[in-house]
Design a protein around this motif. Structure first.
Motif, PDB file in Angstrom:
ATOM      1  N   GLU A  52      11.571  25.052  -3.619  1.00  0.00           N
ATOM      2  CA  GLU A  52      11.519  23.809  -2.844  1.00  0.00           C
ATOM      3  C   GLU A  52      10.690  23.991  -1.576  1.00  0.00           C
ATOM      4  OE1 GLU A  52      14.246  20.767  -0.227  1.00  0.00           O
ATOM      5  OE2 GLU A  52      15.223  21.766  -1.919  1.00  0.00           O
ATOM      6  N   VAL A  74      11.239  21.586  -9.344  1.00  0.00           N
ATOM      7  CA  VAL A  74      11.479  20.652  -8.248  1.00  0.00           C
ATOM      8  C   VAL A  74      10.976  19.290  -8.701  1.00  0.00           C
ATOM      9  CG1 VAL A  74      11.003  20.047  -5.845  1.00  0.00           C
ATOM     10  CG2 VAL A  74      11.189  22.459  -6.504  1.00  0.00           C
ATOM     11  N   THR A 101      16.464  19.830  -7.849  1.00  0.00           N
ATOM     12  CA  THR A 101      15.937  21.179  -8.035  1.00  0.00           C
ATOM     13  C   THR A 101      16.805  21.903  -9.058  1.00  0.00           C
ATOM     14  OG1 THR A 101      17.279  22.146  -6.271  1.00  0.00           O
ATOM     15  CG2 THR A 101      15.094  21.342  -5.650  1.00  0.00           C
TER      16      THR A 101
END
Length: 127
Positions: free
Chosen positions: A34, A93, A81
């Motif tokens: 992320e 993601v 995620t």
């Protein structure tokens, strides 16, 4: 490029220098998929093609990248995620990136795959 004290384009409550800027200039590496996704969004926003290419998996990386000067990136939403933590070697993601083109708002929604390459997170492809 934003000024170091300006808010980071990725949307987190940090300055550009303390957030994605430190990744863009090589002072740090993304700890999670992320974080890499956020830094890549910011790289599009600040038009840092070199960073985008550097964080692209070798197997899927294009030879070059031309960024569209007419697109103004306006916000990022992380929707979901899987994996991608400091302890994983792959992850996904799902995000929605907002932008304006010719004064009209739009967005791009994507589920992206990330893996570790030589210990660093890299973008592989959209799923």
């Amino acid at each position: 490029m934003p000024q170091p004290s300006e808010p980071c384009p990725c949307g987190l409550d940090s300055s550009y220098a303390d957030c994605c800027g430190r990744l863009h200039d090589g002072r740090a590496s993304a700890a999670t998929a992320e974080e890499l996704m956020r830094s890549r969004y910011s790289a599009f926003a600040v038009r840092d093609a070199a960073y985008l290419l550097r964080t692209w998996a070798a197997a899927t990386r294009p030879a070059g990248l031309r960024l569209d000067d007419d697109i103004h990136w306006t916000g990022l939403e992380i929707l979901a995620t899987t994996g991608g933590s400091p302890f994983h070697t792959e992850g996904t993601v799902e995000f929605r990136a907002h932008y304006e083109l010719d004064g009209r708002p739009s967005h791009q929604q994507e589920l992206s795959r990330f893996v570790r390459e030589n210990g660093d997170w890299v973008y592989v492809a959209a799923l």
